[in-house]
Design a protein around this motif. Structure first.
Motif, mmCIF file in Angstrom:
data_model
loop_
_atom_site.group_PDB
_atom_site.id
_atom_site.type_symbol
_atom_site.label_atom_id
_atom_site.label_comp_id
_atom_site.label_asym_id
_atom_site.label_seq_id
_atom_site.Cartn_x
_atom_site.Cartn_y
_atom_site.Cartn_z
ATOM 1 N N VAL A 172 3.456 -7.852 -2.740
ATOM 2 C CA VAL A 172 3.398 -6.749 -3.699
ATOM 3 C C VAL A 172 4.456 -5.719 -3.292
ATOM 4 N N GLN A 173 5.280 -5.327 -4.260
ATOM 5 C CA GLN A 173 6.432 -4.469 -3.989
ATOM 6 C C GLN A 173 6.081 -2.976 -4.068
ATOM 7 N N HIS A 174 5.026 -2.589 -3.393
ATOM 8 C CA HIS A 174 4.577 -1.202 -3.428
ATOM 9 C C HIS A 174 4.018 -0.815 -2.072
ATOM 10 N N THR A 175 3.929 0.491 -1.808
ATOM 11 C CA THR A 175 3.463 0.973 -0.504
ATOM 12 C C THR A 175 2.123 1.698 -0.577
ATOM 13 N N SER A 176 1.448 1.604 -1.716
ATOM 14 C CA SER A 176 0.158 2.295 -1.838
ATOM 15 C C SER A 176 -0.918 1.372 -2.408
ATOM 16 N N CYS A 177 -0.737 0.082 -2.211
ATOM 17 C CA CYS A 177 -1.740 -0.919 -2.568
ATOM 18 C C CYS A 177 -1.583 -2.065 -1.588
ATOM 19 N N TYR A 207 -7.547 -10.479 -3.920
ATOM 20 C CA TYR A 207 -7.798 -9.085 -4.268
ATOM 21 C C TYR A 207 -6.489 -8.317 -4.374
ATOM 22 N N LEU A 208 -6.393 -7.461 -5.367
ATOM 23 C CA LEU A 208 -5.441 -6.358 -5.340
ATOM 24 C C LEU A 208 -6.259 -5.139 -4.945
ATOM 25 N N CYS A 209 -5.906 -4.541 -3.841
ATOM 26 C CA CYS A 209 -6.578 -3.327 -3.391
ATOM 27 C C CYS A 209 -5.706 -2.152 -3.812
ATOM 28 N N GLU A 210 -6.178 -1.434 -4.799
ATOM 29 C CA GLU A 210 -5.436 -0.285 -5.329
ATOM 30 C C GLU A 210 -5.951 0.970 -4.637
ATOM 31 N N ALA A 253 -3.324 14.122 -3.061
ATOM 32 C CA ALA A 253 -4.263 13.902 -1.953
ATOM 33 C C ALA A 253 -4.507 12.425 -1.673
ATOM 34 N N ASP A 254 -4.323 11.566 -2.683
ATOM 35 C CA ASP A 254 -4.602 10.137 -2.487
ATOM 36 C C ASP A 254 -3.389 9.361 -1.977
ATOM 37 N N ASP A 255 -2.205 9.995 -1.893
ATOM 38 C CA ASP A 255 -0.989 9.245 -1.587
ATOM 39 C C ASP A 255 -0.870 8.843 -0.119
ATOM 40 N N MET A 256 -0.949 9.770 0.813
ATOM 41 C CA MET A 256 -0.809 9.417 2.229
ATOM 42 C C MET A 256 -1.902 8.457 2.679
ATOM 43 N N PRO A 257 -3.176 8.687 2.303
ATOM 44 C CA PRO A 257 -4.192 7.694 2.653
ATOM 45 C C PRO A 257 -3.882 6.309 2.067
ATOM 46 N N ALA A 258 -3.274 6.276 0.877
ATOM 47 C CA ALA A 258 -2.922 4.989 0.270
ATOM 48 C C ALA A 258 -1.879 4.259 1.115
ATOM 49 N N HIS A 259 -0.897 4.995 1.629
ATOM 50 C CA HIS A 259 0.110 4.360 2.495
ATOM 51 C C HIS A 259 -0.536 3.798 3.764
ATOM 52 N N ALA A 260 -1.433 4.574 4.360
ATOM 53 C CA ALA A 260 -2.099 4.111 5.587
ATOM 54 C C ALA A 260 -2.939 2.861 5.323
ATOM 55 N N LYS A 261 -3.697 2.867 4.224
ATOM 56 C CA LYS A 261 -4.532 1.709 3.887
ATOM 57 C C LYS A 261 -3.674 0.485 3.598
ATOM 58 N N SER A 262 -2.534 0.686 2.930
ATOM 59 C CA SER A 262 -1.626 -0.418 2.652
ATOM 60 C C SER A 262 -1.134 -1.048 3.951
ATOM 61 N N SER A 263 -0.815 -0.197 4.936
ATOM 62 C CA SER A 263 -0.370 -0.720 6.223
ATOM 63 C C SER A 263 -1.480 -1.466 6.950
ATOM 64 N N LEU A 264 -2.704 -0.994 6.823
ATOM 65 C CA LEU A 264 -3.828 -1.670 7.481
ATOM 66 C C LEU A 264 -4.075 -3.065 6.892
ATOM 67 N N PHE A 265 -3.990 -3.185 5.567
ATOM 68 C CA PHE A 265 -4.270 -4.450 4.899
ATOM 69 C C PHE A 265 -3.044 -5.357 4.837
ATOM 70 N N GLY A 266 -1.910 -4.790 4.488
ATOM 71 C CA GLY A 266 -0.681 -5.573 4.344
ATOM 72 C C GLY A 266 -0.337 -5.833 2.892
#
Length: 137
Positions: free
Chosen positions: A41-46, A118-121, A84-97
């Motif tokens: 997936v070509q994004h950094t928040s999912c 799953y797509l984790c948004e 407010a949801d952006d930085m946590p989204a980047h962190a979660k994306s890094s945790l999952f991959g």
């Protein structure tokens, strides 16, 4: 032989969404008898993940767990410009991959009985998500 295909998944609200059928609809047919499918997936928040496909409570529980582990509005966040949801989204994306690899056997994805893609948004309004599917035959 290696082939590559790009497509978009429909926009989803924040949460973990079962997208196995949407992925399959966008893959070429037939799939090779034996091979590998890599989804990126070509994004950094999912993120992409493989998890249980039977009980929808797993998807909502995964979202709750992630929201508990990585909270919004932490005072130590510097990257806050996009909401407010952006930085946590980047962190979660890094945790999952952002990629997963699935074996192809007998022309089908060789997922376990209770496994789905799953797509984790992680954003409230993430929009459609671009996927690169690489098939190794």
């Amino acid at each position: 032989m290696i082939t590559q295909h790009q497509f978009s998944l429909s926009a989803k609200r924040r949460g973990c969404h079962l997208v196995t059928h949407e992925i399959l609809e966008n893959l070429p047919h037939p799939l090779p008898q034996t091979g590998l499918l890599n989804l990126f997936v070509q994004h950094t928040s999912c993120a992409l993940s493989i998890n249980e496909n039977a009980d929808p409570d797993v998807r909502t529980d995964m979202s709750k767990i992630l929201d508990h582990l990585v909270k919004e509005n932490e005072p130590y966040y510097d990257h806050v410009f996009e909401g407010a949801d952006d930085m946590p989204a980047h962190a979660k994306s890094s945790l999952f991959g952002v990629s997963i690899t699935i074996p192809i056997t007998n022309g089908r994805l060789n997922l376990g009985t209770w496994q789905g893609i799953y797509l984790c948004e992680f954003r409230d309004y993430g929009g459609s998500r671009r996927i690169v599917a690489t098939i190794y035959e």
